[in-house]
Motif scaffolding. Structure first.
Motif, PDB file in Angstrom:
ATOM      1  N   LEU A   1      33.700  45.743  46.236  1.00 35.85           N
ATOM      2  CA  LEU A   1      32.576  44.712  46.441  1.00 35.85           C
ATOM      3  C   LEU A   1      32.423  44.051  47.447  1.00 35.85           C
ATOM      4  O   LEU A   1      31.180  43.584  47.952  1.00 35.85           O
ATOM      5  N   THR A   2      33.738  43.669  48.169  1.00 35.00           N
ATOM      6  CA  THR A   2      33.432  42.848  49.574  1.00 35.00           C
ATOM      7  C   THR A   2      33.907  43.718  50.591  1.00 35.00           C
ATOM      8  O   THR A   2      34.539  43.216  51.653  1.00 35.00           O
ATOM      9  N   ALA A   3      33.431  45.057  50.731  1.00 34.01           N
ATOM     10  CA  ALA A   3      33.757  45.793  51.855  1.00 34.01           C
ATOM     11  C   ALA A   3      33.323  45.411  52.845  1.00 34.01           C
ATOM     12  O   ALA A   3      33.779  45.680  54.099  1.00 34.01           O
ATOM     13  N   GLY A   4      32.268  44.728  52.829  1.00 34.50           N
ATOM     14  CA  GLY A   4      31.684  44.069  54.324  1.00 34.50           C
ATOM     15  C   GLY A   4      32.427  42.879  54.773  1.00 34.50           C
ATOM     16  O   GLY A   4      32.097  42.585  55.901  1.00 34.50           O
ATOM     17  N   GLU A   5      33.203  42.331  54.065  1.00 36.65           N
ATOM     18  CA  GLU A   5      34.034  41.054  54.543  1.00 36.65           C
ATOM     19  C   GLU A   5      35.378  41.502  54.756  1.00 36.65           C
ATOM     20  O   GLU A   5      36.233  41.456  53.636  1.00 36.65           O
TER      21      GLU A   5
ATOM     22  N   TRP B   1      41.923  41.471  48.312  1.00 36.84           N
ATOM     23  CA  TRP B   1      41.889  42.214  47.112  1.00 36.84           C
ATOM     24  C   TRP B   1      42.582  43.328  47.184  1.00 36.84           C
ATOM     25  O   TRP B   1      43.254  43.810  46.109  1.00 36.84           O
ATOM     26  N   LEU B   2      42.827  44.096  48.244  1.00 34.03           N
ATOM     27  CA  LEU B   2      43.277  45.244  48.392  1.00 34.03           C
ATOM     28  C   LEU B   2      45.178  44.792  48.342  1.00 34.03           C
ATOM     29  O   LEU B   2      45.880  45.687  47.444  1.00 34.03           O
ATOM     30  N   GLY B   3      45.405  43.893  48.763  1.00 32.17           N
ATOM     31  CA  GLY B   3      46.683  43.270  48.663  1.00 32.17           C
ATOM     32  C   GLY B   3      47.146  42.871  47.259  1.00 32.17           C
ATOM     33  O   GLY B   3      48.310  43.353  46.821  1.00 32.17           O
ATOM     34  N   LEU B   4      46.226  42.249  46.723  1.00 30.66           N
ATOM     35  CA  LEU B   4      46.458  41.885  45.250  1.00 30.66           C
ATOM     36  C   LEU B   4      46.501  43.059  44.310  1.00 30.66           C
ATOM     37  O   LEU B   4      47.482  43.069  43.577  1.00 30.66           O
ATOM     38  N   ALA B   5      45.719  44.176  44.740  1.00 36.14           N
ATOM     39  CA  ALA B   5      45.734  45.337  43.739  1.00 36.14           C
ATOM     40  C   ALA B   5      47.151  46.138  44.051  1.00 36.14           C
ATOM     41  O   ALA B   5      47.639  46.586  42.988  1.00 36.14           O
TER      42      ALA B   5
ATOM     43  N   ARG C   1      39.194  38.588  36.813  1.00 35.74           N
ATOM     44  CA  ARG C   1      37.837  39.171  36.038  1.00 35.74           C
ATOM     45  C   ARG C   1      36.684  38.210  36.280  1.00 35.74           C
ATOM     46  O   ARG C   1      35.601  38.561  36.419  1.00 35.74           O
ATOM     47  N   ILE C   2      37.302  36.930  36.316  1.00 38.13           N
ATOM     48  CA  ILE C   2      35.982  35.854  36.641  1.00 38.13           C
ATOM     49  C   ILE C   2      35.566  35.990  37.912  1.00 38.13           C
ATOM     50  O   ILE C   2      34.266  36.103  38.258  1.00 38.13           O
ATOM     51  N   GLN C   3      36.397  36.369  38.867  1.00 40.20           N
ATOM     52  CA  GLN C   3      35.718  36.420  40.530  1.00 40.20           C
ATOM     53  C   GLN C   3      34.930  37.654  40.249  1.00 40.20           C
ATOM     54  O   GLN C   3      34.037  37.659  41.190  1.00 40.20           O
ATOM     55  N   GLU C   4      35.470  38.866  39.784  1.00 37.09           N
ATOM     56  CA  GLU C   4      34.589  40.301  39.577  1.00 37.09           C
ATOM     57  C   GLU C   4      33.364  39.701  38.835  1.00 37.09           C
ATOM     58  O   GLU C   4      32.046  40.278  39.475  1.00 37.09           O
ATOM     59  N   VAL C   5      33.035  39.088  37.726  1.00 34.61           N
ATOM     60  CA  VAL C   5      31.746  38.829  37.155  1.00 34.61           C
ATOM     61  C   VAL C   5      30.928  37.915  38.205  1.00 34.61           C
ATOM     62  O   VAL C   5      29.713  38.197  38.072  1.00 34.61           O
ATOM     63  N   GLN C   6      31.597  37.008  38.773  1.00 36.80           N
ATOM     64  CA  GLN C   6      30.789  36.082  39.491  1.00 36.80           C
ATOM     65  C   GLN C   6      30.138  36.755  40.981  1.00 36.80           C
ATOM     66  O   GLN C   6      29.215  36.507  41.401  1.00 36.80           O
TER      67      GLN C   6
END
Length: 504
Positions: free
Chosen positions: A61-65, A72-76, A246-251
């Motif tokens: 979702l944040t591919a442009g930033e 988020w890749l690191g957290l994954a 998940r909250i971040q994904e929803v927002q």
């Protein structure tokens, strides 16, 4: 792919509701039910996978930033490492029974995951500079000191009497890692450059800090080590961490659910940390049986600290209100300035540019730039004005201006010179292209106009001149002269025709 939570946002998101149900079931199962270490490790593995999946989605979702995507890749990756370690431990407990010791591989996976998160947090860019950055670090250090006091009292300090050096070192290492991660989260929350919203960040920070204080829950509840209480505390902390992602994904998927609001000019978190340490002081004194003199000193310290914090917060709120009022006044001033500038550079009736904006635009062009200018006049406008009145004449001018604007390019400038006379500036346009546009405008402006229940017909005479911005006056004269030659020629043709009506 998860739903976009269009069914109602955070309060009705199915994943968050499921996590809430799990958070209610865990204490019942492990404190009042059969519990079991195998189930505990299994739930932990599932929660790790949840962190990995939701973080991977956020990376897409944040591919442009770039900084956010890297975070988020690191957290994954951290979630995957934890899932591998906890999944292996689940298999070992199922095979060996509840007394199976924690695997070295599991510990290494967790350490690697923590290391990844520490690097991500500390490398993420900050937005503030100078004294603002200093204030940020001071606020973060204050909160971190409060967390460190809690860790010392409930985790590190509690292990000092443990005869096993390995347990002491493990507790210290885990606490230090958690502190660094909490510092990173705090840095991002306070800086305003975090790749997550404030709600998601606070939930994640609480989850990470809760993981480090799992042993403390056992001491508080039972007065000593209790595997069941520790399992509940650990699982609840991990559930909160998954919920934060998940909250971040929803927002992120739903901007209306985004909890990022106007950034406060000061943070309450350092003051909350001071309050927590004061409460812990009272808790510690009560546990040690302090004498009345010490209680009197402690009460005085608490009272003075509370008064100072209250005074500071009142001052901060007053300053914040004043700055907010100043921002509002500056915004109104900018809007007023924009409105005044628009009035000064645009025609009040048609909304087209006026001579002032024409001169300004041409002055901004390179002196040797090539441009063309069209000057046009509405043939027959005076008859419409005289027959139907000035109000209808104004409507005709507005309608003609709309047609003019609709047929010029984005870089062109349509201008009302005065009366029924208009001009169009065509940057980087040669004479051939300008004459094709002049023909198109002549046809468009000559179509009938429906004006307040009546139909009006006018023609258009368009003159063309090509040159450079340095010769603006000469260009306008040349285009105007050609326009009048065309108008005169049409009048001559009209006079030669039988029963002709000569346009003005």
């Amino acid at each position: 792919m998860a739903s976009r939570s269009s069914t109602g946002g955070l309060g009705r998101d199915p994943v968050l509701l499921g996590l809430a149900v799990l958070a209610l079931a865990v204490p019942l199962w492990f404190l009042a039910g059969p519990g079991g270490s195998a189930l505990s490790w299994g739930i932990q593995t599932g929660l790790d996978l949840g962190i990995m999946v939701f973080s991977a989605r956020l990376a897409r979702l944040t591919a442009g930033e770039r900084p956010a995507r890297r975070f988020w890749l690191g957290l994954a990756a951290g979630g995957l490492l934890c899932a591998l370690g906890d999944g292996l431990q689940t298999a070992l407990v199922v095979a060996g029974g509840p007394g199976t010791p924690t695997s070295l591989v599991q510990s290494l996976c967790v350490v690697l995951a923590m290391s990844v998160m520490m690097v991500l947090m500390l490398r993420h860019p900050l937005g503030d500079t100078g004294r603002l950055r200093l204030r940020l670090w001071l606020d973060a250090a204050t909160v971190l000191a409060g967390v460190a006091v809690l860790l010392w009292y409930f985790s590190i300090g509690a292990q000092l009497g443990n005869p096993r050096l390995a347990d002491q070192l493990a507790s210290a290492a885990s606490s230090v890692a958690m502190l660094v991660i909490v510092l990173g989260v705090l840095k991002l929350i306070l800086s305003g450059t975090a790749p997550f919203t404030r709600l998601a960040g606070v939930a994640g920070c609480a989850g990470v800090a809760g993981s480090a204080l799992g042993a403390a829950a056992s001491i508080i509840v039972t007065g000593g080590p209790n595997p069941r209480v520790e399992a509940v505390a650990s699982l609840l902390s991990c559930i909160l961490t998954v919920a934060s992602v998940r909250i971040q994904e929803v927002q992120t998927r739903n901007p209306r659910e985004d909890a990022r609001v106007r950034r406060r000019r000061f943070s309450l978190m350092p003051y909350a940390a001071v309050g927590v340490t004061q409460v812990l002081l009272v808790f510690a004194l009560a546990g040690r049986g302090a004498d009345p003199r010490l209680w009197g000193v402690a009460a005085g310290v608490l009272m003075i600290t509370g008064l100072v914090l209250t005074r500071q917060l009142v001052a901060f709120h007053d300053n914040d209100r004043l700055l907010t009022d100043l921002d509002r006044s500056m915004l109104e001033l900018r809007q007023l300035h924009g409105e005044l500038r628009h009035r000064a550079t645009h025609d009040a009736l048609t909304g087209l540019a006026n001579r002032a904006l024409l001169a300004e635009r041409l002055a901004a062009l390179p002196p040797a730039a090539n441009l063309s200018i069209l000057v046009l006049d509405l043939d027959g406008f005076k008859q419409v004005n005289d027959r139907h009145g000035h109000h209808t004449g104004d409507e005709l001018l507005v309608a003609a201006a709309r047609r003019l604007s609709a047929r010029v390019r984005a870089d062109d400038l349509a201008v009302r010179l005065g009366g029924d006379e208009f001009a169009v500036v065509l940057p980087d346009t040669d004479a051939e292209v300008a004459r094709r546009l002049a023909q198109a405008l002549t046809e468009a402006l000559s179509e009938p106009y429906a004006l307040g229940g009546t139909e009006a017909r006018v023609g258009a005479s368009v003159g063309v001149a090509t040159g450079t911005p340095a010769g603006l006056d000469a260009l306008l004269r040349d285009a105007d002269a050609e326009m009048y030659r065309i108008k005169t020629a049409r009048k001559t043709e009209a006079l030669a025709a039988p029963d002709a009506r000569v346009p003005a």
